[in-house]
Design a protein around this motif. Structure first.
Motif, short mmCIF file in Angstrom:
data_model
loop_
_atom_site.label_atom_id
_atom_site.label_comp_id
_atom_site.label_asym_id
_atom_site.label_seq_id
_atom_site.Cartn_x
_atom_site.Cartn_y
_atom_site.Cartn_z
N THR A 24 0.81 -1.22 0.00
CA THR A 24 0.00 0.00 0.00
C THR A 24 0.84 1.27 0.00
O THR A 24 0.31 2.36 -0.11
N LYS A 25 2.14 1.14 0.10
CA LYS A 25 3.02 2.31 0.28
C LYS A 25 3.51 2.94 -1.03
O LYS A 25 4.17 3.96 -1.00
N PHE A 26 3.20 2.32 -2.15
CA PHE A 26 3.67 2.85 -3.43
C PHE A 26 2.68 2.45 -4.53
O PHE A 26 1.94 1.47 -4.37
N PRO A 27 2.67 3.17 -5.64
CA PRO A 27 1.77 2.81 -6.75
C PRO A 27 2.15 1.45 -7.34
O PRO A 27 3.34 1.12 -7.49
N ALA A 28 1.15 0.65 -7.64
CA ALA A 28 1.38 -0.71 -8.14
C ALA A 28 2.21 -0.73 -9.42
O ALA A 28 2.99 -1.67 -9.64
N ASP A 29 2.10 0.28 -10.25
CA ASP A 29 2.84 0.28 -11.51
C ASP A 29 4.30 0.75 -11.35
O ASP A 29 5.04 0.82 -12.31
N GLN A 30 4.72 1.03 -10.12
CA GLN A 30 6.09 1.48 -9.89
C GLN A 30 6.89 0.49 -9.05
O GLN A 30 7.79 0.87 -8.31
N TYR A 31 6.57 -0.77 -9.20
CA TYR A 31 7.24 -1.84 -8.44
C TYR A 31 8.75 -1.77 -8.60
O TYR A 31 9.50 -1.78 -7.62
N TYR A 32 9.22 -1.69 -9.84
CA TYR A 32 10.68 -1.73 -10.06
C TYR A 32 11.38 -0.43 -9.69
O TYR A 32 12.58 -0.43 -9.47
N ARG A 33 10.64 0.64 -9.59
CA ARG A 33 11.25 1.90 -9.14
C ARG A 33 11.74 1.76 -7.69
O ARG A 33 12.76 2.33 -7.31
N PHE A 34 11.01 1.00 -6.90
CA PHE A 34 11.34 0.84 -5.48
C PHE A 34 11.88 -0.55 -5.13
O PHE A 34 12.13 -0.83 -3.97
N HIS A 35 12.04 -1.37 -6.12
CA HIS A 35 12.42 -2.77 -5.93
C HIS A 35 13.68 -2.97 -5.09
O HIS A 35 13.77 -3.89 -4.28
N GLU A 36 14.65 -2.09 -5.25
CA GLU A 36 15.91 -2.23 -4.50
C GLU A 36 15.70 -2.12 -2.99
O GLU A 36 16.51 -2.61 -2.22
N HIS A 37 14.62 -1.50 -2.58
CA HIS A 37 14.35 -1.35 -1.14
C HIS A 37 14.00 -2.66 -0.46
O HIS A 37 14.24 -2.83 0.73
N TRP A 38 13.41 -3.60 -1.21
CA TRP A 38 13.00 -4.88 -0.59
C TRP A 38 13.59 -6.10 -1.28
O TRP A 38 13.32 -7.22 -0.88
N ARG A 39 14.42 -5.89 -2.27
CA ARG A 39 14.99 -6.99 -3.04
C ARG A 39 15.71 -8.00 -2.13
O ARG A 39 15.45 -9.20 -2.19
N PHE A 40 16.63 -7.54 -1.29
CA PHE A 40 17.40 -8.45 -0.45
C PHE A 40 16.49 -9.20 0.52
O PHE A 40 16.66 -10.40 0.74
N VAL A 41 15.52 -8.51 1.09
CA VAL A 41 14.60 -9.14 2.04
C VAL A 41 13.80 -10.24 1.35
O VAL A 41 13.64 -11.34 1.89
N LEU A 42 13.30 -9.97 0.14
CA LEU A 42 12.55 -11.00 -0.59
C LEU A 42 13.43 -12.20 -0.90
O LEU A 42 12.98 -13.34 -0.79
N GLN A 43 14.68 -11.96 -1.29
CA GLN A 43 15.59 -13.08 -1.58
C GLN A 43 15.80 -13.92 -0.33
O GLN A 43 15.81 -15.16 -0.39
N ARG A 44 15.94 -13.26 0.80
CA ARG A 44 16.13 -13.98 2.07
C ARG A 44 14.88 -14.76 2.44
O ARG A 44 14.95 -15.88 2.94
N LEU A 45 13.71 -14.17 2.21
CA LEU A 45 12.45 -14.86 2.49
C LEU A 45 12.26 -16.06 1.57
O LEU A 45 11.74 -17.10 2.01
N VAL A 46 12.68 -15.94 0.31
CA VAL A 46 12.62 -17.08 -0.60
C VAL A 46 13.49 -18.21 -0.06
O VAL A 46 13.08 -19.37 -0.01
#
Length: 176
Positions: A24-46
Motif C-alpha cells: 500500500t506504500k507505493f503505486p502498483a505500476d512502480q514496483y521496479y522503481r522501489f524494488h531495490e528497497h525490498w529486493r534483499f529481504v525478498l531473496q532472504r524470504l525465498v
C-alpha cells in the motif's frame, strides 16, 4: 525438524501482514522503481521458505508456492510480485545452506542425508546450467553453486571411503 518447520511457517503469517502493508506504500505500476528497497529481504524470504519446504519434503519449492507462502503475487502483471531473479537468488542461498547441512548431518551421525542433498544439489545445478545468465549478481551467485556441489561431493566421497553409508559404498563395487 517438523516442529521447527511448523514454527517457521507460523512466522510467515507475520511476513504476509508486513508485505500486505508494504504493497500500500507505493503505486502498483512502480514496483521496479522501489524494488531495490525490498529486493534483499525478498531473496532472504525465498531462501527461508525454500529451506522449510526442503526440510519438510526434500523438494524444491516453486516460485508460485513461495509467492503463496509470502502472500504476494507470482505474476508481474498483478502488481507486487516475486521477481524471478529474487526467487533464483533465494534458491542459490538454499544451496549454500544445504552444503553446510550436509557437513553438519555427518557430525550428527546422519549419514544418508548428505547423499540426498547431493542428488538434490546436482539436479539444481543441472537446472541452472540450462539458463543463459548474464554477467550480473545472479551469475556470480550461480558460480558459488559450483563450490557447494564440490563441498557436498567431498562429504559423500568421505562417507563412501569410510564405509559409513551403505548406499554410497554400494555403488563402488561393494568395496569398503
Amino acid at each position: 525438524v517438523p516442529k521447527k518447520c511448523q514454527k517457521a511457517r507460523e512466522h510467515f503469517g507475520t511476513v504476509r501482514t508486513q508485505l500486505e502493508s508494504l504493497k500500500t506504500k507505493f503505486p502498483a505500476d512502480q514496483y521496479y522503481r522501489f524494488h531495490e528497497h525490498w529486493r534483499f529481504v525478498l531473496q532472504r524470504l525465498v531462501f527461508l521458505a525454500a529451506f522449510v519446504v526442503f526440510l519438510e519434503s526434500e523438494t524444491l519449492v516453486t516460485r508460485e508456492a513461495v509467492a503463496e507462502i509470502l502472500g504476494i503475487e507470482a505474476d508481474r502483471e498483478q502488481g507486487f510480485h516475486l521477481d524471478i531473479e529474487d526467487y533464483l537468488s533465494g534458491v542459490l542461498t538454499l544451496a549454500s545452506e544445504l552444503a553446510r547441512l550436509a557437513v553438519n548431518s555427518v557430525t550428527a551421525g546422519d549419514y544418508s542425508r548428505p547423499l540426498r542433498i547431493s542428488t538434490f544439489i546436482n539436479e539444481l545445478d543441472s537446472g541452472f546450467r540450462l539458463l543463459n545468465l548474464k554477467n550480473d549478481s545472479l551469475r556470480k551467485r550461480y558460480d558459488g553453486l559450483k563450490y557447494d556441489v564440490k563441498k557436498i561431493e567431498e562429504v559423500v566421497y568421505d562417507l563412501s571411503i569410510r564405509g559409513l553409508n551403505k548406499e554410497a559404498t554400494g555403488g563402488a563395487g561393494g568395496e569398503k
